[in-house]
Design a protein around this motif. Structure first.
Motif, mmCIF file in Angstrom:
data_model
loop_
_atom_site.group_PDB
_atom_site.id
_atom_site.type_symbol
_atom_site.label_atom_id
_atom_site.label_comp_id
_atom_site.label_asym_id
_atom_site.label_seq_id
_atom_site.Cartn_x
_atom_site.Cartn_y
_atom_site.Cartn_z
ATOM 1 N N SER A 29 0.837 -1.197 0.000
ATOM 2 C CA SER A 29 0.000 0.000 0.000
ATOM 3 C C SER A 29 0.877 1.254 0.000
ATOM 4 O O SER A 29 2.057 1.212 0.337
ATOM 5 C CB SER A 29 -0.926 0.011 1.211
ATOM 6 N N GLY A 30 0.255 2.372 -0.373
ATOM 7 C CA GLY A 30 0.971 3.637 -0.413
ATOM 8 C C GLY A 30 1.559 3.913 -1.782
ATOM 9 O O GLY A 30 1.497 3.083 -2.691
ATOM 10 N N THR A 31 2.145 5.105 -1.928
ATOM 11 C CA THR A 31 2.683 5.523 -3.218
ATOM 12 C C THR A 31 4.196 5.714 -3.205
ATOM 13 O O THR A 31 4.751 6.277 -4.143
ATOM 14 C CB THR A 31 2.013 6.834 -3.665
ATOM 15 N N ASP A 331 -2.134 1.464 -5.146
ATOM 16 C CA ASP A 331 -2.441 2.880 -4.955
ATOM 17 C C ASP A 331 -1.902 3.761 -6.087
ATOM 18 O O ASP A 331 -2.233 4.941 -6.166
ATOM 19 C CB ASP A 331 -1.882 3.370 -3.614
#
Length: 487
Positions: A29-31, A331
């Motif tokens: 998850s996350g960028t 994401d």
């Protein structure tokens, strides 16, 4: 079927269909992102891609006329295809420029190359040739004698050859063609309905040779363009003249034949001045034109540069990328990545909206920018960056979840003896600082230097004598030198 935990597919299998394209692939998850080196020592690489259902192989196009193979992470010595004897690569923008695998490659073995030709019968030196070749789908070498002509386009000058072959969501082959070259489109090809130059061509390859349809016009040099794999939206990165680079965007629902992207009436969002390339006209007739959603200014001239253009990083030759639809970073899905060959920034936006822009340059390449000649996608939609280099030092990197750890100067996701060896080689003069992929991660001692002391600490952590949780001090090499430019 035939999956193994962690990679979703064994070393010998093909994916059965796209519905299970991400089976077994862990997500993050996350960028936050970083880049890892996939292949190096390449001769002016121009593109990277993969067949639709083959997760174990990458195919890298080299400008002199070879397609190299990366299999299960290792660059193979023998080329998948070598047609260097047919390819004219003497000009900076000439050579073998792309390859596209047929959507049904796993059954028919067809793939399509785009190159500028040496003189060959009725084909003049420098003309664009699109050819079909064949390979047994699981073979690591294609049949160099299997060439079938798709079509040719005469090129009046050596530059602005376009060069991207790409199958669209409709199963047709699309081919980007520049305006024929020189400067300012002196022959008026971009707006001519009688020329294949300055166009996005659409080709039915079911019967060869084929007659291309002129799907869109008004393009100067659409070096790279992309269809969003999920939506069918079209992005075109069109290389500008002296002042502006642009991105054109058309949602799939509005994507119809006959759009006019403006060249040489417009350059970016400005009226082009054919009498003075360095100064836009104040007015022009824009009726019927599809204007870019984003343009930015050249670093060498700021004439007419206003508003959002002035806040965007400058450059001189846009390198279009792809919309990320991969497995590992959910994401980031839906973000279109692009770069500039001269300034090397890497940015992304979503849905054709410049207001969603993000800059990834420092995260991906903290040691200095690259000469980004292209981007590419593998079978799972993971994204790659191509560095053209200056001769035999071209490279391909994959964008993966980040960030890097302090000490990981190799950028391979771990801190180990390999990093220590690289630093030690630099310290004794056996390796240039610019040859360290991530020198900003070198100073594990925090003393502002990169030397044998840092190598020793990393070696100690690798054998378990000390923890590997380092905090890096400031250290940086000079940025890579600029190399050949694509005007």
């Amino acid at each position: 079927g035939n999956t193994t935990s962690g990679d979703g597919c064994s070393a010998t299998c093909q994916l059965e269909n796209t519905s299970a394209i991400c089976a077994g692939i862990p997500t993050v998850s996350g960028t936050a992102i970083k880049s890892v080196l996939v292949a190096s020592g390449l001769a002016h690489p121009t593109y990277v891609t993969a067949p639709p259902l083959d997760p174990n192989r990458l195919f890298i196009v080299e400008q002199p006329g070879r397609i190299r193979l990366v299999k299960n992470g290792a660059l193979q010595t023998t080329a998948f295809l070598d047609i260097g004897s047919k390819v004219e690569s003497g000009g900076t923008e000439q050579g073998l420029l792309s390859v596209a695998f047929h959507p049904d490659f796993e059954n028919n073995g067809f793939f399509y190359v785009n190159y500028t030709s040496r003189t060959n019968g009725g084909i003049a030196d420098g003309d664009t040739v699109v050819e079909r070749y064949h390979a047994t789908p699981t073979s690591d070498q294609a049949d160099p004698l299997s060439a079938q002509l798709v079509f040719t386009v005469h090129q009046p000058f050596a530059n602005h050859n376009g060069g991207l072959n790409l199958f669209g969501p409709d199963g047709m082959l699309y081919v980007g063609m520049g305006d024929g070259g020189s400067g300012g489109d002196p022959m008026g090809n971009g707006q001519s309905d009688a020329s294949n130059l300055g166009k996005l061509l659409r080709v039915d390859v079911s019967t060869l040779p084929a007659t291309p349809q002129r799907f869109a016009k008004g393009l100067r040099n659409p070096w790279r363009y992309a269809f969003d794999r999920a939506t069918g939206d079209l992005y075109i990165a069109d290389v500008g003249q002296n002042l502006f680079e642009e991105i054109d965007f058309v949602p799939a629902a509005s994507l119809t034949n006959g759009r006019n992207y403006g060249w040489n009436i417009m350059e970016g969002l400005h009226c082009f001045n054919s009498a003075n390339f360095a100064m836009p006209l104040s007015t022009c007739t824009m009726t019927g034109l599809t204007l870019p959603v984003l343009d930015y200014c050249h670093s060498t001239s700021q004439s007419g540069c206003t508003g959002a253009e002035a806040t965007h990083p400058t450059g001189c030759s846009i390198t279009g990328g792809f919309v990320y639809r991969g497995c590992r970073m959910p994401d980031l899905r839906g973000r279109y990545f692009y770069s500039d060959f001269c300034s090397g920034f890497i940015r992304s936006l979503r849905g054709g909206d410049p207001g969603t822009a993000q800059d990834h340059t420092a995260a991906l390449f903290p040691g200095g920018t690259l000469n980004v000649s292209s981007f590419g996608l593998d079978a799972r939609g993971e994204l790659y960056v191509v560095h053209r280099g200056g001769g035999s030092d071209g490279a391909v990197y994959e964008i993966v979840p980040g960030p890097f750890s302090c000490g990981d100067v190799q950028g391979d996701g771990v801190v180990n003896i390999g990093d220590a060896l690289l630093i030690a080689q630099f310290d004794v003069g056996a390796r240039f600082c610019s040859a360290i992929p991530y020198p900003t991660l070198c100073d594990v001692n925090g003393d502002g230097a990169c030397n044998i002391g840092d190598a020793l600490r990393i070696a100690q952590c690798d054998v378990g004598l000390i923890p590997c949780a380092f905090t890096c001090g400031p250290f940086a090499c000079p940025a890579m030198p600029s190399e050949a430019m694509r005007p």
